[in-house]
Scaffold this active site. Structure first.
Site, PDB file in Angstrom:
ATOM      1  N   HIS A 212     -42.674   1.626  38.004  1.00 36.12           N
ATOM      2  CA  HIS A 212     -42.098   1.444  36.979  1.00 36.12           C
ATOM      3  C   HIS A 212     -42.487   0.300  36.623  1.00 36.12           C
ATOM      4  O   HIS A 212     -43.552  -0.677  36.923  1.00 36.12           O
ATOM      5  CB  HIS A 212     -40.709   0.964  36.732  1.00 36.12           C
ATOM      6  CG  HIS A 212     -40.206   1.384  35.806  1.00 36.12           C
ATOM      7  ND1 HIS A 212     -39.753   0.264  35.161  1.00 36.12           N
ATOM      8  CD2 HIS A 212     -38.829   2.633  35.341  1.00 36.12           C
ATOM      9  CE1 HIS A 212     -39.015   0.474  34.320  1.00 36.12           C
ATOM     10  NE2 HIS A 212     -38.869   1.668  33.876  1.00 36.12           N
TER      11      HIS A 212
ATOM     12  N   GLU B 290     -41.673  -1.823  34.981  1.00 40.72           N
ATOM     13  CA  GLU B 290     -40.986  -3.166  35.115  1.00 40.72           C
ATOM     14  C   GLU B 290     -41.396  -4.351  35.685  1.00 40.72           C
ATOM     15  O   GLU B 290     -41.907  -5.036  36.301  1.00 40.72           O
ATOM     16  CB  GLU B 290     -39.542  -3.027  34.500  1.00 40.72           C
ATOM     17  CG  GLU B 290     -38.865  -2.508  33.446  1.00 40.72           C
ATOM     18  CD  GLU B 290     -37.618  -2.418  32.694  1.00 40.72           C
ATOM     19  OE1 GLU B 290     -36.625  -1.543  34.263  1.00 40.72           O
ATOM     20  OE2 GLU B 290     -37.622  -1.942  32.021  1.00 40.72           O
TER      21      GLU B 290
ATOM     22  N   GLU C 162     -44.513   6.871  31.367  1.00 38.96           N
ATOM     23  CA  GLU C 162     -42.633   6.261  29.956  1.00 38.96           C
ATOM     24  C   GLU C 162     -44.093   4.743  29.846  1.00 38.96           C
ATOM     25  O   GLU C 162     -44.510   3.893  30.213  1.00 38.96           O
ATOM     26  CB  GLU C 162     -42.566   5.148  31.469  1.00 38.96           C
ATOM     27  CG  GLU C 162     -41.473   6.087  32.419  1.00 38.96           C
ATOM     28  CD  GLU C 162     -40.007   5.523  32.282  1.00 38.96           C
ATOM     29  OE1 GLU C 162     -39.099   5.754  32.537  1.00 38.96           O
ATOM     30  OE2 GLU C 162     -39.882   4.984  32.905  1.00 38.96           O
TER      31      GLU C 162
ATOM     32  N   GLY D  31     -36.579   0.764  26.960  1.00 36.19           N
ATOM     33  CA  GLY D  31     -35.949  -0.136  26.311  1.00 36.19           C
ATOM     34  C   GLY D  31     -36.145  -0.656  24.542  1.00 36.19           C
ATOM     35  O   GLY D  31     -35.111  -1.816  24.579  1.00 36.19           O
TER      36      GLY D  31
ATOM     37  N   GLY E  13     -33.010   5.516  30.865  1.00 39.06           N
ATOM     38  CA  GLY E  13     -32.757   4.091  31.203  1.00 39.06           C
ATOM     39  C   GLY E  13     -30.885   3.974  30.948  1.00 39.06           C
ATOM     40  O   GLY E  13     -29.824   4.677  31.539  1.00 39.06           O
ATOM     41  N   GLY E  14     -31.140   3.247  29.566  1.00 35.42           N
ATOM     42  CA  GLY E  14     -30.115   2.266  28.656  1.00 35.42           C
ATOM     43  C   GLY E  14     -29.687   4.076  28.295  1.00 35.42           C
ATOM     44  O   GLY E  14     -27.838   3.816  28.809  1.00 35.42           O
TER      45      GLY E  14
ATOM     46  N   SER F 127     -36.661   5.593  25.884  1.00 43.15           N
ATOM     47  CA  SER F 127     -35.475   5.294  24.464  1.00 43.15           C
ATOM     48  C   SER F 127     -35.148   6.640  24.556  1.00 43.15           C
ATOM     49  O   SER F 127     -35.034   7.431  23.573  1.00 43.15           O
ATOM     50  CB  SER F 127     -35.859   5.126  23.364  1.00 43.15           C
ATOM     51  OG  SER F 127     -36.241   2.855  23.902  1.00 43.15           O
TER      52      SER F 127
ATOM     53  N   ASN G 258     -31.941   6.544  35.848  1.00 40.44           N
ATOM     54  CA  ASN G 258     -32.614   5.258  36.338  1.00 40.44           C
ATOM     55  C   ASN G 258     -31.747   4.064  36.263  1.00 40.44           C
ATOM     56  O   ASN G 258     -31.129   3.490  34.883  1.00 40.44           O
ATOM     57  CB  ASN G 258     -33.588   4.399  36.105  1.00 40.44           C
ATOM     58  CG  ASN G 258     -34.764   3.683  36.076  1.00 40.44           C
ATOM     59  OD1 ASN G 258     -33.794   3.003  37.011  1.00 40.44           O
ATOM     60  ND2 ASN G 258     -35.805   2.713  35.398  1.00 40.44           N
ATOM     61  N   TRP G 259     -30.108   3.209  37.189  1.00 38.80           N
ATOM     62  CA  TRP G 259     -29.833   2.051  36.501  1.00 38.80           C
ATOM     63  C   TRP G 259     -30.074   1.072  36.354  1.00 38.80           C
ATOM     64  O   TRP G 259     -29.077   0.048  35.735  1.00 38.80           O
ATOM     65  CB  TRP G 259     -28.867   2.756  37.876  1.00 38.80           C
ATOM     66  CG  TRP G 259     -28.118   3.759  37.288  1.00 38.80           C
ATOM     67  CD1 TRP G 259     -27.713   4.727  36.592  1.00 38.80           C
ATOM     68  CD2 TRP G 259     -26.705   4.514  37.874  1.00 38.80           C
ATOM     69  NE1 TRP G 259     -27.505   6.087  36.615  1.00 38.80           N
ATOM     70  CE2 TRP G 259     -26.097   5.943  37.211  1.00 38.80           C
ATOM     71  CE3 TRP G 259     -25.989   3.910  39.529  1.00 38.80           C
ATOM     72  CZ2 TRP G 259     -25.607   6.696  38.089  1.00 38.80           C
ATOM     73  CZ3 TRP G 259     -25.330   5.064  39.732  1.00 38.80           C
ATOM     74  CH2 TRP G 259     -24.583   5.997  39.277  1.00 38.80           C
ATOM     75  N   LYS G 260     -31.113   1.099  36.800  1.00 32.02           N
ATOM     76  CA  LYS G 260     -31.763  -0.782  36.852  1.00 32.02           C
ATOM     77  C   LYS G 260     -30.747  -1.309  37.477  1.00 32.02           C
ATOM     78  O   LYS G 260     -30.778  -0.882  38.673  1.00 32.02           O
ATOM     79  CB  LYS G 260     -32.728  -1.029  35.371  1.00 32.02           C
ATOM     80  CG  LYS G 260     -32.969   0.016  34.947  1.00 32.02           C
ATOM     81  CD  LYS G 260     -33.845  -0.203  33.367  1.00 32.02           C
ATOM     82  CE  LYS G 260     -34.232   0.242  32.872  1.00 32.02           C
ATOM     83  NZ  LYS G 260     -35.121   0.340  31.910  1.00 32.02           N
TER      84      LYS G 260
HETATM   85  P1  PGA Z   1     -34.430   3.223  28.405  1.00 34.97           P
HETATM   86  O1  PGA Z   1     -35.307   3.140  30.096  1.00 34.97           O
HETATM   87  O2  PGA Z   1     -34.152   5.033  28.735  1.00 34.97           O
HETATM   88  O3  PGA Z   1     -33.800   2.781  28.476  1.00 34.97           O
HETATM   89  O4  PGA Z   1     -36.159   3.136  27.216  1.00 34.97           O
HETATM   90  C1  PGA Z   1     -36.155   4.458  30.631  1.00 34.97           C
HETATM   91  C2  PGA Z   1     -37.145   3.630  32.218  1.00 34.97           C
HETATM   92  O5  PGA Z   1     -37.465   2.678  32.196  1.00 34.97           O
HETATM   93  O6  PGA Z   1     -36.972   4.809  32.902  1.00 34.97           O
END
Ligand code: PGA
Length: 262
Positions: A99, A101, A171, A177, A237-238, A216, A10-12
């Site tokens: 998601h 966010e 999640e 994050g 994500g990251g 994470s 997930n490149w956000k």
């Molecule tokens: P993260 O994000 O790996 O940076 O914690 C995961 C996500 O939000 O899908």
């Protein structure tokens, strides 16, 4: 094994055309991983077309494509929104819905998420339903209640059969994050809860639906999380913004297959 492992990046809201091209270039998967693991990237809307072209030209479509959100209507006067048919038209197979966010920063309700889920299905996409509790909800012992509410909203909108085409991503909001992943045991307990919920609400097939973990997840903790029986992959994500780390995570899930063959 019943379920093919799935790793999604997930490149956000990250990247330029140049950095996205480099990231694609840095993803190197060996033949075994390509054959046995499903790998999907989720760029921003504006990079989907370009990434689809690169995937076809250089990765021989071994990596799948998905989007990070979808609107509930197929077309019309909804300035700024992107519909399911539009996503399918640029090559998406998957789309995230709900998601954390979007639920927490953009204030999306369970009902809106369920409507988006339904819209994704109607466009022929596989929805990836993200569920998870906040830190306060976990501390108040409400994790299962919250997750059940998030799943039930989709059940009410789209019906039990609708889960067969989907992926569930657990999640925990407090792990996204933050560098603070759920422990393998904490994650497994929630995945098992989701698995049992699916089995209770599906005529059959609760065992075939993939439940992936996000929050994470990185090369350092991926192997232990993937060793858990109900963790079928990851939503990254990251660590997905680094091609090497992402490739390592994709390869680490092969361990699970080897382990399951014994
Ligand atoms: P993260 O994000 O790996 O940076 O914690 C995961 C996500 O939000 O899908």
């Amino acid at each position: 094994m019943l379920r093919k492992p799935l790793v999604m990046g997930n490149w956000k809201m990250h990247g330029s055309r140049q950095s996205v091209k480099k990231l694609m270039d840095d993803i190197r998967l060996d033949d075994e991983t390509c054959k046995r693991v499903e790998v999907v990237v989720l760029p921003s809307f504006v990079h989907l077309q370009m990434v689809n072209d690169v995937l076809h030209r250089f990765h021989h479509s071994l990596i799948g494509l998905g989007a990070q959100d979808v609107y509930l209507h197929t077309q019309g006067a909804y300035t700024g929104e992107v519909s399911g048919p539009m996503l399918a038209d640029v090559g998406c197979q998957y789309v995230l819905v709900g998601h954390s966010e979007r639920r927490h920063v953009l204030q999306e309700s369970d009902v809106l998420v369920a409507q988006k889920y339904h819209a994704a299905l109607q466009a022929g996409l596989h929805p990836v339903l993200c569920v998870g509790e906040t830190r306060a909800e976990r501390e108040a012992n409400l994790t299962e209640t919250i997750i059940e509410q998030q799943l039930s909203a989709v059940l009410a909108e789209a019906g039990a059969e609708a889960f067969q085409q989907s992926v569930i991503a657990y999640e925990p909001v407090w792990a996204i994050g933050t560098g603070l992943s759920a422990s393998p045991e904490e994650a497994q307990a929630v995945h098992l809860f989701i698995r049992n919920w699916l089995k209770a609400h599906q005529r059959d097939g609760g065992d075939r639906i993939r439940i992936i973990y996000g929050g994470s997840l990185k090369p350092d903790n991926a192997a232990q999380l993937f060793d858990m029986p109900d963790i079928d992959g990851g939503l990254i994500g990251g660590a997905a913004l680094d091609g090497m780390s992402f490739s390592t995570i994709c390869e680490l899930i092969l361990r699970k297959l080897q382990y399951n063959l014994h």
